[in-house]
Design a protein around this motif. Structure first.
Motif, PDB file in Angstrom:
ATOM      1  N   LEU A   1       0.836  -1.207   0.000  1.00 17.26           N
ATOM      2  CA  LEU A   1       0.000   0.000   0.000  1.00 17.26           C
ATOM      3  C   LEU A   1       0.869   1.254   0.000  1.00 17.26           C
ATOM      4  O   LEU A   1       0.580   2.229  -0.686  1.00 17.26           O
ATOM      5  N   GLU A   2       1.928   1.192   0.781  1.00 17.74           N
ATOM      6  CA  GLU A   2       2.835   2.323   0.882  1.00 17.74           C
ATOM      7  C   GLU A   2       3.482   2.607  -0.481  1.00 17.74           C
ATOM      8  O   GLU A   2       3.589   3.759  -0.908  1.00 17.74           O
ATOM      9  N   LEU A   3       3.841   1.542  -1.163  1.00 18.19           N
ATOM     10  CA  LEU A   3       4.458   1.691  -2.484  1.00 18.19           C
ATOM     11  C   LEU A   3       3.470   2.339  -3.467  1.00 18.19           C
ATOM     12  O   LEU A   3       3.817   3.257  -4.206  1.00 18.19           O
ATOM     13  N   LYS A   4       2.220   1.857  -3.425  1.00 19.21           N
ATOM     14  CA  LYS A   4       1.189   2.441  -4.306  1.00 19.21           C
ATOM     15  C   LYS A   4       1.059   3.942  -4.053  1.00 19.21           C
ATOM     16  O   LYS A   4       0.949   4.735  -4.984  1.00 19.21           O
ATOM     17  N   ARG A   5       1.057   4.280  -2.788  1.00 21.49           N
ATOM     18  CA  ARG A   5       0.919   5.705  -2.424  1.00 21.49           C
ATOM     19  C   ARG A   5       2.065   6.511  -3.006  1.00 21.49           C
ATOM     20  O   ARG A   5       1.867   7.593  -3.566  1.00 21.49           O
ATOM     21  N   LYS A   6       3.257   5.965  -2.867  1.00 20.67           N
ATOM     22  CA  LYS A   6       4.443   6.689  -3.335  1.00 20.67           C
ATOM     23  C   LYS A   6       4.379   6.913  -4.844  1.00 20.67           C
ATOM     24  O   LYS A   6       4.689   7.976  -5.344  1.00 20.67           O
ATOM     25  N   VAL A   7       3.961   5.847  -5.548  1.00 20.37           N
ATOM     26  CA  VAL A   7       3.869   5.952  -7.006  1.00 20.37           C
ATOM     27  C   VAL A   7       2.842   7.022  -7.383  1.00 20.37           C
ATOM     28  O   VAL A   7       3.090   7.885  -8.233  1.00 20.37           O
ATOM     29  N   GLN A   8       1.683   6.981  -6.723  1.00 17.92           N
ATOM     30  CA  GLN A   8       0.633   7.970  -7.019  1.00 17.92           C
ATOM     31  C   GLN A   8       1.132   9.384  -6.758  1.00 17.92           C
ATOM     32  O   GLN A   8       0.980  10.278  -7.590  1.00 17.92           O
ATOM     33  N   LEU A   9       1.739   9.568  -5.596  1.00 15.97           N
ATOM     34  CA  LEU A   9       2.226  10.900  -5.238  1.00 15.97           C
ATOM     35  C   LEU A   9       3.301  11.359  -6.226  1.00 15.97           C
ATOM     36  O   LEU A   9       3.324  12.516  -6.629  1.00 15.97           O
ATOM     37  N   GLY A  10       4.156  10.396  -6.628  1.00 11.51           N
ATOM     38  CA  GLY A  10       5.212  10.705  -7.592  1.00 11.51           C
ATOM     39  C   GLY A  10       4.634  11.183  -8.924  1.00 11.51           C
ATOM     40  O   GLY A  10       5.223  11.999  -9.618  1.00 11.51           O
ATOM     41  N   ARG A  11       3.449  10.673  -9.258  1.00 10.99           N
ATOM     42  CA  ARG A  11       2.815  11.097 -10.514  1.00 10.99           C
ATOM     43  C   ARG A  11       1.921  12.316 -10.310  1.00 10.99           C
ATOM     44  O   ARG A  11       1.159  12.692 -11.206  1.00 10.99           O
ATOM     45  N   GLY A  12       1.964  12.850  -9.116  1.00 11.55           N
ATOM     46  CA  GLY A  12       1.136  14.030  -8.832  1.00 11.55           C
ATOM     47  C   GLY A  12      -0.335  13.683  -8.652  1.00 11.55           C
ATOM     48  O   GLY A  12      -1.203  14.538  -8.794  1.00 11.55           O
ATOM     49  N   LEU A  13      -0.615  12.418  -8.341  1.00 12.27           N
ATOM     50  CA  LEU A  13      -2.012  12.011  -8.142  1.00 12.27           C
ATOM     51  C   LEU A  13      -2.332  11.916  -6.651  1.00 12.27           C
ATOM     52  O   LEU A  13      -1.446  11.613  -5.848  1.00 12.27           O
ATOM     53  N   PRO A  14      -3.608  12.133  -6.292  1.00 16.06           N
ATOM     54  CA  PRO A  14      -3.959  11.966  -4.876  1.00 16.06           C
ATOM     55  C   PRO A  14      -3.829  10.491  -4.485  1.00 16.06           C
ATOM     56  O   PRO A  14      -4.152   9.616  -5.299  1.00 16.06           O
ATOM     57  N   PRO A  15      -3.357  10.214  -3.284  1.00 16.16           N
ATOM     58  CA  PRO A  15      -3.114   8.812  -2.890  1.00 16.16           C
ATOM     59  C   PRO A  15      -4.395   8.103  -2.454  1.00 16.16           C
ATOM     60  O   PRO A  15      -4.564   7.764  -1.299  1.00 16.16           O
ATOM     61  N   ILE A  16      -5.266   7.883  -3.434  1.00 13.00           N
ATOM     62  CA  ILE A  16      -6.546   7.220  -3.146  1.00 13.00           C
ATOM     63  C   ILE A  16      -6.394   5.721  -3.441  1.00 13.00           C
ATOM     64  O   ILE A  16      -5.803   5.353  -4.458  1.00 13.00           O
ATOM     65  N   TYR A  17      -6.956   4.894  -2.578  1.00 15.50           N
ATOM     66  CA  TYR A  17      -6.840   3.447  -2.789  1.00 15.50           C
ATOM     67  C   TYR A  17      -7.463   3.061  -4.142  1.00 15.50           C
ATOM     68  O   TYR A  17      -8.588   3.445  -4.451  1.00 15.50           O
ATOM     69  N   ASP A  18      -6.740   2.263  -4.904  1.00 17.53           N
ATOM     70  CA  ASP A  18      -7.137   1.995  -6.302  1.00 17.53           C
ATOM     71  C   ASP A  18      -8.147   0.858  -6.471  1.00 17.53           C
ATOM     72  O   ASP A  18      -8.487   0.492  -7.585  1.00 17.53           O
ATOM     73  N   ARG A  19      -8.617   0.295  -5.417  1.00 18.51           N
ATOM     74  CA  ARG A  19      -9.666  -0.743  -5.452  1.00 18.51           C
ATOM     75  C   ARG A  19      -9.228  -2.022  -6.195  1.00 18.51           C
ATOM     76  O   ARG A  19     -10.074  -2.727  -6.735  1.00 18.51           O
ATOM     77  N   THR A  20      -7.956  -2.287  -6.181  1.00 17.35           N
ATOM     78  CA  THR A  20      -7.481  -3.534  -6.790  1.00 17.35           C
ATOM     79  C   THR A  20      -8.216  -4.731  -6.185  1.00 17.35           C
ATOM     80  O   THR A  20      -8.641  -5.645  -6.913  1.00 17.35           O
ATOM     81  N   ALA A  21      -8.369  -4.710  -4.872  1.00 17.91           N
ATOM     82  CA  ALA A  21      -8.988  -5.867  -4.198  1.00 17.91           C
ATOM     83  C   ALA A  21     -10.449  -6.035  -4.605  1.00 17.91           C
ATOM     84  O   ALA A  21     -10.945  -7.157  -4.703  1.00 17.91           O
ATOM     85  N   LEU A  22     -11.113  -4.910  -4.859  1.00 17.41           N
ATOM     86  CA  LEU A  22     -12.528  -4.980  -5.246  1.00 17.41           C
ATOM     87  C   LEU A  22     -12.676  -5.636  -6.621  1.00 17.41           C
ATOM     88  O   LEU A  22     -13.665  -6.321  -6.887  1.00 17.41           O
ATOM     89  N   ALA A  23     -11.670  -5.446  -7.451  1.00 17.59           N
ATOM     90  CA  ALA A  23     -11.734  -5.966  -8.819  1.00 17.59           C
ATOM     91  C   ALA A  23     -11.348  -7.453  -8.903  1.00 17.59           C
ATOM     92  O   ALA A  23     -11.488  -8.080  -9.952  1.00 17.59           O
ATOM     93  N   MET A  24     -10.914  -8.015  -7.800  1.00 21.54           N
ATOM     94  CA  MET A  24     -10.474  -9.418  -7.845  1.00 21.54           C
ATOM     95  C   MET A  24     -11.655 -10.358  -8.056  1.00 21.54           C
ATOM     96  O   MET A  24     -12.746 -10.134  -7.540  1.00 21.54           O
ATOM     97  N   SER A  25     -11.412 -11.405  -8.758  1.00 21.72           N
ATOM     98  CA  SER A  25     -12.459 -12.426  -8.949  1.00 21.72           C
ATOM     99  C   SER A  25     -12.426 -13.389  -7.757  1.00 21.72           C
ATOM    100  O   SER A  25     -11.451 -13.422  -6.997  1.00 21.72           O
ATOM    101  N   ASP A  26     -13.491 -14.167  -7.635  1.00 22.98           N
ATOM    102  CA  ASP A  26     -13.534 -15.168  -6.551  1.00 22.98           C
ATOM    103  C   ASP A  26     -12.336 -16.099  -6.642  1.00 22.98           C
ATOM    104  O   ASP A  26     -11.749 -16.473  -5.631  1.00 22.98           O
ATOM    105  N   ALA A  27     -11.994 -16.481  -7.868  1.00 26.39           N
ATOM    106  CA  ALA A  27     -10.879 -17.415  -8.060  1.00 26.39           C
ATOM    107  C   ALA A  27      -9.575 -16.784  -7.570  1.00 26.39           C
ATOM    108  O   ALA A  27      -8.771 -17.454  -6.907  1.00 26.39           O
ATOM    109  N   GLU A  28      -9.392 -15.503  -7.882  1.00 27.12           N
ATOM    110  CA  GLU A  28      -8.160 -14.824  -7.441  1.00 27.12           C
ATOM    111  C   GLU A  28      -8.099 -14.760  -5.908  1.00 27.12           C
ATOM    112  O   GLU A  28      -7.053 -14.940  -5.309  1.00 27.12           O
TER     113      GLU A  28
END
Ligand code: GLU
Length: 449
Positions: A104-131
């Motif tokens: 999560l910390e890494l994601k935040r850093k990448v977002q901030l580095g790109r000048g984006l707000p560090p909002i959670y990207d919902r990767t987990a929400l997009a996961m399938s049951d199998a994943e």
């Protein structure tokens, strides 16, 4: 509708002046409307919560005269949160997430580095049951997030800040539960507010963004679990800052024990904090009913409120001067009676100083050195001293006539000889307390020096 408010400290430390102010305002909000003020101990964080702090919170509130009408503890309500969580899960409003803190910390850093707000990207929400199954088969245990509804704009009319608006898409889905099953602050608080029928949530403005998220939780919980309950009103008060104008570290540790040590009366803390940061004048008001009647969230300003020790001291002194003997008798030196208290009270900034001043009555006193002329004068005074209803007035009148002295020359050597000091309580009140025998001894001693 009657008002129910709550003060919800986490027992991870002593109450500080900012917490005390929040507790006071919540109590006033409820009491003014004849409602209920609850103490809710937010102790879901077992590691940081301490029983001793629960005790000091209760003791501090009692010292301040802010006793609650009821007390609840989050650690005893876990089953209620579990049920609410299940209901939200069924409603599709919570989802498991598997990222580690580092990821999560890494994601935040990448977002901030790109000048984006560090909002959670919902990767987990997009996961399938199998994943998800694959993750869990590898031993991953999820934490849980509340799913914000991006189509449901967030708005409320804040009791202090006025109209507030948030775009849910600009907020991260908050983590509400850790992988070990323990709760973060957000969900239990919203569940409790509904479950306990809290009508008004008044807290510091550091909670504004929590409110934004919790408003969607309230809506989801009302739909899923609490159909007869209503969303509370919200008000966020401006933070307290130190005299220097900064969020001060010192204020974060300034609490009832420090006030007590400084000799501050609880009522001084109350009088100051009741109105600090409002448009009402801060005054040494001893009558809580007066403070209550004038309490009004619409007088609260949005600028940070400045806490100044010197102002607290001033209010304290002014309130000490109004204290009745009966209120302080148990804290006064032995032998000090009502007349003694009345004589000495105007000279005190703290009740604890009473014994220093009372020593002027009981002695021994340090007599200053007098000139030959003054010694003769004091000898004259010893002779003129007669005991009556008003020995001081009689003494002054007699000496004026016999010596022709007036003003400072007349008064000061007498005060010095009788009390050992250049200033102090009214001599007309003090002399009867000193008494004839001691007064004569002191005058004789001064004359003989
Ligand atoms: N335990 C939380 C705190 O101390 C309570 C906040 C609230 O009033 O909801 O910040």
């Amino acid at each position: 509708m009657t008002i129910t408010s709550r003060f919800a400290p986490s027992p991870t430390g002593r109450l500080h002046v900012g917490n005390i102010r929040t507790a006071l305002h919540n109590r006033m909000l409820a009491k003014k409307a004849g409602g209920k003020f609850l103490l809710r101990i937010d102790d879901t964080d077992a590691e940081r919560s301490r029983e001793e702090y629960v005790d000091t919170i209760r003791a501090d509130l009692a010292w301040l005269g802010l006793e609650p009408d009821g007390e609840e503890r989050q650690s005893q309500r876990l089953a209620i949160y579990e049920a609410a969580f299940e209901a939200l899960k069924d409603a599709g409003r919570v989802y498991p997430a598997y990222e580690t803190a580092q990821e999560l910390e890494l994601k935040r850093k990448v977002q901030l580095g790109r000048g984006l707000p560090p909002i959670y990207d919902r990767t987990a929400l997009a996961m399938s049951d199998a994943e998800r199954s694959a993750k869990e088969a590898k031993g991953a245990v999820p934490h849980w997030r509340f799913k914000l509804d991006h189509d449901q704009p967030i708005a409320w009319d804040d009791g202090v800040r006025g109209a507030q608006k948030f775009d849910p898409a600009q907020l991260s889905d908050p983590v509400i539960r850790r992988a070990d099953g323990s709760w973060l602050y957000m969900l239990p608080s919203a569940v409790d507010d509904l479950d306990m029928g809290v009508t008004d949530v008044l807290r510091g403005e550091d909670h504004v963004s929590n409110t934004a998220v919790q408003i969607q939780m309230f809506t989801a919980l009302i739909a899923a679990q609490y159909p007869t309950q209503q969303m509370p009103r919200f008000a966020h008060e401006a933070l307290l800052i130190g005299r220097e104008g900064k969020l001060s570290k010192r204020l974060g540790s300034l609490g009832c024990d420090a006030f007590r040590e400084q000799g501050i009366e609880p009522q001084a803390v109350i009088a100051l904090l009741a109105r600090l940061g409002t448009s009402l004048p801060v005054e040494p008001i001893a009558d809580r009913q007066v403070l209550l009647e004038t309490f009004d969230l619409s007088t609260f300003g949005r600028a940070p409120a400045r806490f100044d020790d010197a102002e607290l001291e001033r209010i304290n002194a002014a309130l000490v001067h109004q204290l009745d003997f009966a209120e302080v008798a148990h804290r006064l030196p032995e032998g000090m009676d009502e007349a003694g208290w009345h004589a000495i009270r105007p000279n005190l900034s703290h009740v604890g100083e009473a014994s220093e001043w009372w020593r002027l009555v009981t002695g021994p006193i340090d007599s200053p050195e007098f000139s030959d002329e003054d010694r003769l004068y004091l000898g004259e005074a010893a002779k003129a001293l007669s005991w009556s209803e008003d020995p001081w007035q009689d003494l002054i009148a007699a000496l004026k006539e016999r010596t022709g002295r007036k003003g400072k020359q007349l008064f000061l050597p007498l005060r010095q000889a009788l009390t050992g000091m250049d200033h102090g309580p009214d001599m007309g009140e003090l002399l009867p307390l000193i008494g004839e025998e001691r007064a004569r001894e002191r005058l004789d001693a001064a004359a003989a020096l």
